[in-house]
Design a protein around this motif. Structure first.
Motif, PDB file in Angstrom:
ATOM      1  N   TRP A  64       0.813  -1.212   0.000  1.00  0.00           N
ATOM      2  CA  TRP A  64       0.000   0.000   0.000  1.00  0.00           C
ATOM      3  C   TRP A  64       0.851   1.268   0.000  1.00  0.00           C
ATOM      4  O   TRP A  64       0.391   2.316  -0.430  1.00  0.00           O
ATOM      5  CB  TRP A  64      -0.937   0.004   1.193  1.00  0.00           C
ATOM      6  CG  TRP A  64      -1.786   1.234   1.244  1.00  0.00           C
ATOM      7  CD1 TRP A  64      -1.695   2.238   2.142  1.00  0.00           C
ATOM      8  CD2 TRP A  64      -2.814   1.614   0.326  1.00  0.00           C
ATOM      9  NE1 TRP A  64      -2.608   3.216   1.871  1.00  0.00           N
ATOM     10  CE2 TRP A  64      -3.310   2.859   0.746  1.00  0.00           C
ATOM     11  CE3 TRP A  64      -3.358   1.053  -0.806  1.00  0.00           C
ATOM     12  CZ2 TRP A  64      -4.335   3.528   0.086  1.00  0.00           C
ATOM     13  CZ3 TRP A  64      -4.377   1.735  -1.463  1.00  0.00           C
ATOM     14  CH2 TRP A  64      -4.851   2.942  -1.017  1.00  0.00           C
ATOM     15  N   ASN A  65       2.103   1.220   0.436  1.00  0.00           N
ATOM     16  CA  ASN A  65       2.938   2.416   0.502  1.00  0.00           C
ATOM     17  C   ASN A  65       3.403   2.888  -0.862  1.00  0.00           C
ATOM     18  O   ASN A  65       3.958   3.973  -0.973  1.00  0.00           O
ATOM     19  CB  ASN A  65       4.142   2.183   1.408  1.00  0.00           C
ATOM     20  CG  ASN A  65       3.736   2.165   2.860  1.00  0.00           C
ATOM     21  OD1 ASN A  65       2.623   2.536   3.205  1.00  0.00           O
ATOM     22  ND2 ASN A  65       4.630   1.726   3.722  1.00  0.00           N
ATOM     23  N   SER A  66       3.208   2.098  -1.884  1.00  0.00           N
ATOM     24  CA  SER A  66       3.624   2.516  -3.219  1.00  0.00           C
ATOM     25  C   SER A  66       2.712   3.647  -3.705  1.00  0.00           C
ATOM     26  O   SER A  66       1.485   3.547  -3.678  1.00  0.00           O
ATOM     27  CB  SER A  66       3.537   1.327  -4.182  1.00  0.00           C
ATOM     28  OG  SER A  66       3.714   1.762  -5.505  1.00  0.00           O
ATOM     29  N   ARG A  67       3.300   4.728  -4.151  1.00  0.00           N
ATOM     30  CA  ARG A  67       2.515   5.867  -4.649  1.00  0.00           C
ATOM     31  C   ARG A  67       1.687   5.480  -5.872  1.00  0.00           C
ATOM     32  O   ARG A  67       0.584   5.966  -6.073  1.00  0.00           O
ATOM     33  CB  ARG A  67       3.446   7.029  -5.020  1.00  0.00           C
ATOM     34  CG  ARG A  67       4.139   7.648  -3.852  1.00  0.00           C
ATOM     35  CD  ARG A  67       3.216   8.601  -3.195  1.00  0.00           C
ATOM     36  NE  ARG A  67       3.954   9.358  -2.186  1.00  0.00           N
ATOM     37  CZ  ARG A  67       3.365  10.119  -1.318  1.00  0.00           C
ATOM     38  NH1 ARG A  67       2.081  10.235  -1.326  1.00  0.00           N
ATOM     39  NH2 ARG A  67       4.071  10.759  -0.427  1.00  0.00           N
ATOM     40  N   GLN A  70      -1.457   3.711  -4.672  1.00  0.00           N
ATOM     41  CA  GLN A  70      -2.380   4.666  -4.073  1.00  0.00           C
ATOM     42  C   GLN A  70      -3.073   5.507  -5.142  1.00  0.00           C
ATOM     43  O   GLN A  70      -4.283   5.722  -5.082  1.00  0.00           O
ATOM     44  CB  GLN A  70      -1.643   5.563  -3.093  1.00  0.00           C
ATOM     45  CG  GLN A  70      -1.175   4.851  -1.846  1.00  0.00           C
ATOM     46  CD  GLN A  70      -0.364   5.747  -0.926  1.00  0.00           C
ATOM     47  OE1 GLN A  70      -0.114   6.911  -1.239  1.00  0.00           O
ATOM     48  NE2 GLN A  70       0.052   5.205   0.201  1.00  0.00           N
ATOM     49  N   ALA A  71      -2.310   5.968  -6.126  1.00  0.00           N
ATOM     50  CA  ALA A  71      -2.887   6.782  -7.198  1.00  0.00           C
ATOM     51  C   ALA A  71      -3.874   5.964  -8.022  1.00  0.00           C
ATOM     52  O   ALA A  71      -4.941   6.466  -8.405  1.00  0.00           O
ATOM     53  CB  ALA A  71      -1.779   7.329  -8.086  1.00  0.00           C
ATOM     54  N   PHE A  73      -5.653   3.402  -6.998  1.00  0.00           N
ATOM     55  CA  PHE A  73      -6.825   3.174  -6.154  1.00  0.00           C
ATOM     56  C   PHE A  73      -7.725   4.412  -6.151  1.00  0.00           C
ATOM     57  O   PHE A  73      -8.948   4.311  -6.309  1.00  0.00           O
ATOM     58  CB  PHE A  73      -6.386   2.814  -4.738  1.00  0.00           C
ATOM     59  CG  PHE A  73      -7.524   2.508  -3.820  1.00  0.00           C
ATOM     60  CD1 PHE A  73      -8.173   1.287  -3.884  1.00  0.00           C
ATOM     61  CD2 PHE A  73      -7.945   3.441  -2.893  1.00  0.00           C
ATOM     62  CE1 PHE A  73      -9.223   1.000  -3.032  1.00  0.00           C
ATOM     63  CE2 PHE A  73      -8.997   3.165  -2.039  1.00  0.00           C
ATOM     64  CZ  PHE A  73      -9.645   1.945  -2.109  1.00  0.00           C
ATOM     65  N   ILE A  74      -7.131   5.575  -5.974  1.00  0.00           N
ATOM     66  CA  ILE A  74      -7.912   6.819  -5.950  1.00  0.00           C
ATOM     67  C   ILE A  74      -8.532   7.070  -7.319  1.00  0.00           C
ATOM     68  O   ILE A  74      -9.718   7.421  -7.418  1.00  0.00           O
ATOM     69  CB  ILE A  74      -7.032   7.998  -5.503  1.00  0.00           C
ATOM     70  CG1 ILE A  74      -6.645   7.820  -4.035  1.00  0.00           C
ATOM     71  CG2 ILE A  74      -7.736   9.332  -5.712  1.00  0.00           C
ATOM     72  CD1 ILE A  74      -5.569   8.777  -3.551  1.00  0.00           C
TER      73      ILE A  74
END
Length: 91
Positions: A64-67, A70-71, A73-74
């Motif tokens: 989950w810490n990978s940018r 995260q991008a 997912f958003i």
């Protein structure tokens, strides 16, 4: 093949020694006349610090810490939201 492995191992050891020397200079700041480390306590602390840094670099990054994750997912959330709004407004 063994030659390549030996070459890479020597290169890694030289890199570690350079890191130890840099850390030693940060801690003690004093070198002998031919560039050797004088203070053995600081040398051992520098070696321990470099060893810990090497361990930290080898650990994989949590998923989950990978940018990028995260991008994605958003972005996916916005796509789903836009689709739901489009479906709601089209009725």
């Amino acid at each position: 093949m063994n030659f390549i492995k030996q070459f890479l191992e020597k290169k890694r050891e030289r890199n570690i020694e350079q890191k130890v020397l840099r850390r030693y200079q940060e801690l003690a700041g004093a070198l002998g006349s031919n560039g050797e480390m004088i203070n053995r306590d600081k040398e051992s602390r520098a070696r321990a610090w470099v060893k810990e840094q090497e361990k930290l670099q080898l650990q994989p990054e949590p998923f989950w810490n990978s940018r990028t994750i995260q991008a994605a997912f958003i972005g996916g959330g916005f796509v789903i939201l836009a689709t739901l709004i489009t479906l709601y407004l089209s009725k």
